[in-house]
Design a protein around this motif. Structure first.
Motif, mmCIF file in Angstrom:
data_model
loop_
_atom_site.group_PDB
_atom_site.id
_atom_site.type_symbol
_atom_site.label_atom_id
_atom_site.label_comp_id
_atom_site.label_asym_id
_atom_site.label_seq_id
_atom_site.Cartn_x
_atom_site.Cartn_y
_atom_site.Cartn_z
ATOM 1 N N TYR A 165 -10.376 3.306 -0.131
ATOM 2 C CA TYR A 165 -10.780 2.451 -1.212
ATOM 3 C C TYR A 165 -12.153 1.656 -0.700
ATOM 4 O O TYR A 165 -12.271 0.589 -1.079
ATOM 5 N N GLY B 59 0.840 -1.230 -0.022
ATOM 6 C CA GLY B 59 -0.058 -0.075 -0.022
ATOM 7 C C GLY B 59 0.879 1.053 0.013
ATOM 8 O O GLY B 59 2.096 1.136 0.105
ATOM 9 N N GLY C 167 -2.553 2.123 8.826
ATOM 10 C CA GLY C 167 -3.259 2.933 7.897
ATOM 11 C C GLY C 167 -4.764 2.290 8.153
ATOM 12 O O GLY C 167 -5.171 1.374 8.346
ATOM 13 N N SER C 168 -5.670 3.614 7.506
ATOM 14 C CA SER C 168 -6.959 3.233 7.545
ATOM 15 C C SER C 168 -7.654 2.203 6.677
ATOM 16 O O SER C 168 -8.571 1.315 7.051
ATOM 17 N N TYR D 132 -3.683 -0.749 2.168
ATOM 18 C CA TYR D 132 -4.738 -1.399 1.377
ATOM 19 C C TYR D 132 -4.126 -2.846 0.731
ATOM 20 O O TYR D 132 -2.969 -2.856 0.401
ATOM 21 N N CYS E 200 -4.030 8.340 7.457
ATOM 22 C CA CYS E 200 -3.634 8.307 6.141
ATOM 23 C C CYS E 200 -2.782 9.073 5.302
ATOM 24 O O CYS E 200 -3.236 10.390 5.366
HETATM 25 S S1 SF4 Z 1 -4.404 4.399 4.428
HETATM 26 FE FE1 SF4 Z 1 -4.064 5.727 3.015
HETATM 27 S S2 SF4 Z 1 -1.777 5.969 3.046
HETATM 28 FE FE2 SF4 Z 1 -2.380 4.021 3.764
HETATM 29 S S3 SF4 Z 1 -2.780 2.553 2.140
HETATM 30 FE FE3 SF4 Z 1 -4.618 3.328 2.630
HETATM 31 S S4 SF4 Z 1 -4.848 5.382 1.298
HETATM 32 FE FE4 SF4 Z 1 -2.751 4.487 1.261
#
Ligand code: SF4
Lengths: 305, 591, 210
Positions: free
Chosen positions: C124, C51, C115-116, C89, C147
């Motif tokens: 996503y 990701g 990360g989220s 992701y 994020c």
């Molecule tokens: S949380 Fe944000 S930075 Fe992390 S993979 Fe998802 S979109 Fe990318």
């Protein structure tokens, strides 16, 4: 008998403690050079213990299991055949039953046993790593052995005890009486320690950690332990041959540590070489110096005589 | 009937042992006027007879397996008899007869293999015939010098005489030994010979060349110590021979690494090992000769063991290429241990006797102050680890790569019994490095009028440069191994066996049967990127021999120019030659 | 700001599975405490960086943030690693590799979701091909949200994980072992045909003793 058992245990203990402290120091120093705080000096001990107490260990069959046992037994044997002190009945192990050439070969027994385990895991990356290791060994052994042969020739013996005994006083230290030999073995010695810039074999980012790719859990702990002990055995061997040996443990640690500092200082500032570059380097520079040394110290005197 | 014949054959294969036990004194009779034949067993020959006695019955066992090939058995008997005659010979006539019988019977044995092709058999017989003729020429020169065929030291040979003898005999034996560049008959013939017989070719027949090589200096007074002066602390001529040996081992070792066929790899490794022996003979001190003999002993044991194990693999799987084998460790465990012990001996690892032999040779090189040779030898013997590893990894470890390897079963007992015996012998000699010195080698050294090595006990190998104790070494290692394994199992936590051979860390991927996971064929290929190794591997002796053939053709064409159609020219040539020779004789004060 | 205290929808499956903490009832000896302490001092990290959050993993080891002072260091293969960091992701395609890597790690093993995206799909959330909630497929010990989260946040996550390890008690890998059927069912639903072969996980059922 009792003495031999206690002495052996003491040697193993000393080499283990020295091993993790030296490596802990190495990581600390490395961090400081990179302007970091770095881990504590006990970090290698923690890592090692963590691996020993992993609750799960995967094995790929009997040969895979016995490989690390062989390498560990090889490390014990090597440590026990290197005399740690001179003029002492302690920390001698079984060194009076061995000699320098035997020790050099013992250093390889374990890794070759482990190579069988790597092979039997069936992971091609591991085998690739083993081949690289053997290739590097082929490169470094030639100048390394030539340097040691110069020492053996100087003292006309292959017994480490006799070589140590001949170096009484600073003026008779091998590094003073035979500096070329020391220069010849220095770089191959660094490679034998698997230190940078010749550390392509087991480095984490090279072909997936090389020989260790399939080892995890307690088996990896065993591999780590033997690596630390083996390094100390090699350091002590060079101390015995060139720095006049040591008469007590403190002197031993001091001498081994200064040698370690020297090799560390070299390995910290050079980037990693590819396997074939390393081999080529060994056959050009250290071996070239070795050949010159042979011509200067062996051929010329015999012709002028 | 057939069983009786088999038994008889086996008894004949024991004949070197019987000979060794029962022979005493000597036999001698007049062949024709003035020429006496003489059979005797010198200590040196006795040593090589011991090697033969070890190898012969062990190789005979796999050959006896049904369906057996009767002509090969007969030829094998003939070969054994020839070699015994060769070793017993006290005169050059019986020596030569033995040599020829050996050459021809091994040639015919080679032809019994269905894989032997024209080129291989031709090169085999051509080189061996060349060796025999050189030997014959040498014998004739020797006879013209002494008027006798008995093998004994020449009184006072002049330098040209000695050099002629040395060149003729030396070349003859070096061809048999197979040093560079005279080795090209070896790889293909060891490879294509019947599988069990390869063991004998490599283990025993090549040793006859070594026997000759050690016998040769005894023809000259003091030749081992100082033929043609001294260089540093050894004989100057030996220095040359030693370099020939070492270069042979280095080149053969790298060639061995790049082979893709088990038997070819073993053939090249055989060349390399005999190269070490040649080096040791070149050094010529008592340490070195002891080392050479020790190496010969170990090489016989190891190569018979390895070739028989490989023969078992080939028999059971039908495959001989590294890329087609794999994972036999579970299916052929005894053969695995055979190869394992074999490569430990081959690599010269302690505690097996290969180390004792190498130790003697290394120490003798240090003693002679020939350190550059030592460095080159270390190169060969460290590079040997790579092919040793290849030899055990590709067939036994990794993944099975062909149906044959997937379904193989353990080799039949006629292959296993010799392996077990040889493993036992190797471990025995490894535990007691002084045993071979005391029983086998010291008598030879005494017979050659050299200082014996001496062993204060069988467990110890002692030299002036220090030694080691095989029993202590083995005990320490064994106890350490048991302790480590015990302690490891005492730690808490589970051991889990991988569910499948494909359960590998493979960058998150799940490899399948189609994924190329076997590294056997490619191993050692990357070595070519090292400039020196790449250069060595690119060279071949082919160019050398092609050049030789070209020169020969040119010389023949030159000679052909003389054969013109006109008789006048012929007569002119005859007259000129006659006149020239008369003039020469007259000038030398003859006529 | 939307802040949920209760699970909603499919998320309750997980909550139902969580047996209320018998962590406190586990009596631990001195040796266990010692081992736990060493464990938390030495974490080998397998960084799974597909990701965009993976970009924050690099500075973690460098001079500025220097995770090595906590005993945190990178491992090359899953066999040697203690902590799997899923950075961001996961596409369906990478999910399979993550599961494989996780199962190849040797226990005790921990997972950090970075990360989220690992929590709820992040930006996503409506993608057809992205895994919305990673802990339906493998157990996650620590989430680091944001994020993308800064290395400081990641270090905080690691320190929180170290606290958890030091305290002992059950961790994600216990859960995975106990609820293997539930996890496998979810994985099979997501991966379908692409499910790794049975030998990679069936030892979980056999009790796994060799
Ligand atoms: S949380 Fe944000 S930075 Fe992390 S993979 Fe998802 S979109 Fe990318």
């Amino acid at each position: 008998m009792m003495h031999a058992v206690v002495d052996s245990l003491a040697m193993i203990g000393v080499s283990y403690v020295m091993g993790f402290l030296f490596y802990g120091f190495y990581r600390q120093l490395n961090a400081r050079i990179q302007r970091r705080w770095g881990p504590s000096i006990w970090q290698n001990f923690f890592d090692n213990m963590k691996f020993f107490f992993k609750s799960e260990t995967l094995s790929h069959g009997p040969m895979f299991f016995f490989g690390p046992m062989i390498i560990m037994a090889g490390a014990f044997t090597t440590v026990l055949f290197v005399p740690f002190l001179k003029d002492s009945t302690w920390l001698q192990g079984f060194s009076q039953y061995g000699n320098l050439i035997l020790i050099i070969y013992l250093l390889v027994v374990g890794p070759l046993g482990n190579a069988l385990a790597v092979g039997s895991s069936g992971n091609p990356f591991g085998v690739m790593g083993v081949t690289r290791g053997l290739t590097r060994l082929m490169g470094l052994e030639v100048p390394f052995f030539l340097g040691l042969a110069l020492v053996m020739l100087q003292h006309e013996t292959s017994s480490v005890h006799a070589i140590m005994a001949a170096q009484d006083g600073l003026a008779n230290w091998g590094i003073v009486t035979n500096p070329v030999a020391f220069v010849v073995i220095l770089l191959p010695f660094i490679a034998a320690q698997n230190a940078s810039p010749f550390d392509v074999v087991g480095a984490p980012v090279e072909v997936y950690a090389g020989p260790r790719v399939e080892f995890g859990g307690r088996l990896l702990g065993v591999l780590m332990t033997q690596n630390m002990m083996m390094s100390i055995a090699k350091l002590v061997l060079v101390v015995d041959l060139f720095l006049g040996g040591a008469s007590n443990v403190l002197v031993l640690i001091a001498k081994a540590f200064s040698l370690f500092l020297l090799t560390t200082a070299i390995s910290m500032v050079f980037p990693r070489l590819k396997t074939e570059q390393a081999v080529d380097f060994f056959w050009k520079v250290p071996l070239g110096i070795g050949v010159l040394a042979v011509i200067l110290t062996v051929w010329l005197p015999s012709w002028s005589a | 009937m057939s069983a009786m014949l088999r038994l008889l054959f086996f008894v004949v294969s024991l004949s070197p042992t019987l000979l060794l036990v029962t022979w005493d004194g000597s036999l001698s009779w007049a062949l024709i006027d003035g020429i006496r034949l003489h059979l005797t067993l010198t200590p040196l020959a006795g040593f090589f007879l011991t090697l033969l006695a070890l190898a012969a019955p062990l190789v005979a066992l796999p050959m006896l397996r049904r369906p057996c090939d009767w002509p090969s058995l007969v030829l094998y008997v003939l070969l054994l008899l020839g070699m015994q005659l060769l070793l017993l010979a006290g005169d050059f006539v019986s020596f030569f007869v033995g040599w020829e019988v050996m050459t021809w019977s091994s040639y015919l044995l080679l032809l019994r293999s269905s894989r032997a092709d024209m080129e291989t058999s031709q090169s085999f017989i051509l080189f061996n015939l060349a060796s025999a003729f050189l030997l014959l020429a040498g014998i004739l020169v020797f006879f013209s010098l002494t008027g006798d065929f008995a093998i004994r030291s020449l009184a006072e040979p002049s330098l040209p005489q000695a050099l002629t003898l040395l060149a003729l005999f030396g070349l003859a034996f070096l061809i048999k030994v197979g040093t560079l560049p005279l080795h090209i008959w070896i790889p293909s013939s060891y490879d294509q010979a019947p599988d069990a017989f390869s063991a004998f070719l490599s283990g025993s027949v090549s040793k006859m060349g070594v026997y000759g090589l050690i016998l040769l200096p005894t023809l000259f007074p003091d030749a081992l110590a100082s033929f043609a002066g001294r260089f540093l602390n050894g004989p100057a001529f030996g220095y040359l021979l030693a370099w020939v040996g070492v270069i042979t081992s280095v080149v053969a070792t790298f060639k061995a690494i790049s082979q893709e066929d088990m038997k070819r790899l073993l053939a090249y490794s055989s060349i390399a090992q005999v190269g070490y022996i040649t080096t040791a003979v070149g050094v010529g001190s008592s340490l070195a000769i002891a080392g050479a003999l020790y190496l010969a002993l170990v090489h016989t044991l190891v190569k018979v063991l390895l070739f028989i194990s490989v023969a078992g693999i080939v028999l059971q799987t039908g495959q001989r290429q590294f890329k087609d084998l794999g994972r036999l460790i579970e299916r052929m465990p005894i053969s695995f241990f055979g190869v394992l012990i074999g490569i430990i001996g081959l690599a010269g690892m302690p505690p097996l006797p290969g180390f004792a032999a190498k130790y003697l040779v290394f120490v003798s090189l240090v003693d002679a102050r020939w350190l550059l040779l030592l460095a080159a030898m270390i190169l060969a013997s460290t590079a040997a680890f790579i092919y040793c590893y290849k030899l055990i990894y590709a067939p036994f470890l990794g993944h099975a790569n062909s149906p044959g390897a997937k379904e193989a079963r353990e080799a039949p007992w006629p292959y296993l019994v010799p392996q077990v015996i040889l493993m036992g012998l190797l471990v025995l000699f490894g535990l007691f490095p002084g045993l071979a010195i005391d029983v086998l080698i010291d008598p030879v050294l005494v017979g050659l009028q050299m200082a014996p090595i001496g062993a204060e006990s069988w467990a110890k190998l002692t030299t002036v440069y220090g030694g080691y104790d095989g029993v202590v070494l083995m005990l320490v290692f064994g106890i350490a191994f048991v302790l480590v394994t015990g302690l490891f199992l005492l730690l808490r936590g589970r051991m889990r066996r991988a569910g499948s051979p494909y359960d590998l860390s493979f960058a998150g991927e799940v490899p399948t049967a189609d994924t190329p996971l076997h590294y056997g064929a490619g191993m050692g290929r990357e070595l070519r990127r090292i400039p020196l190794v790449g250069w060595i591997l690119r060279q071949g002796t082919r160019g050398f021999y092609l050049g030789l053939a070209g020169q020969m053709r040119a010389a023949a064409a030159l000679l052909g120019n003389l054969y013109v159609g006109r008789p006048q020219a012929w007569i002119l040539i005859a007259v000129v030659v006659l006149a020239a020779s008369l003039a020469a004789r007259a000038m030398m004060g003859g006529l | 700001m939307y802040h949920k205290t209760q699970c909603e929808g499919f998320q309750c499956e997980q909550a139902m599975l969580e047996v209320p903490g018998d962590a406190e009832t586990v009596r631990e000896g001195v040796l266990d405490k010692l081992i736990a302490w060493m464990r938390q001092r030495s974490l080998f990290v397998l960084a799974y960086g597909t990701g965009c959050g993976a970009i924050e993993m690099r500075p973690l080891m460098t001079s500025r943030f220097d995770a090595e002072r906590f005993g945190i260091i990178g491992a090359a293969t899953p066999r040697q690693a203690d902590v799997l960091v899923i950075s961001g992701y996961l596409a369906l395609k990478t999910l399979r590799r993550v599961i494989r890597s996780y199962e190849q790690m040797q226990e005790p093993k921990y997972v950090i979701g970075l990360g989220s995206c690992t929590i709820n799909g992040g930006m996503y959330w409506d993608s057809y091909n992205t895994v919305k909630q990673v802990d339906r497929y493998i157990p996650i010990d620590i989430y680091v949200n944001g994020c993308m989260p800064r290395p400081e946040a990641l270090i905080e996550g690691f320190v929180a994980l170290q606290q958890r390890i030091k305290q002992g008690g059950k961790a994600g890998y216990h859960q995975y072992r106990e609820n293997i059927d539930w996890y496998k069912a979810n994985q099979r639903k997501a991966l379908g045909e692409e499910m790794p072969p049975a030998y990679t996980y069936d030892w979980y059922h056999a009790g796994g003793v060799a």
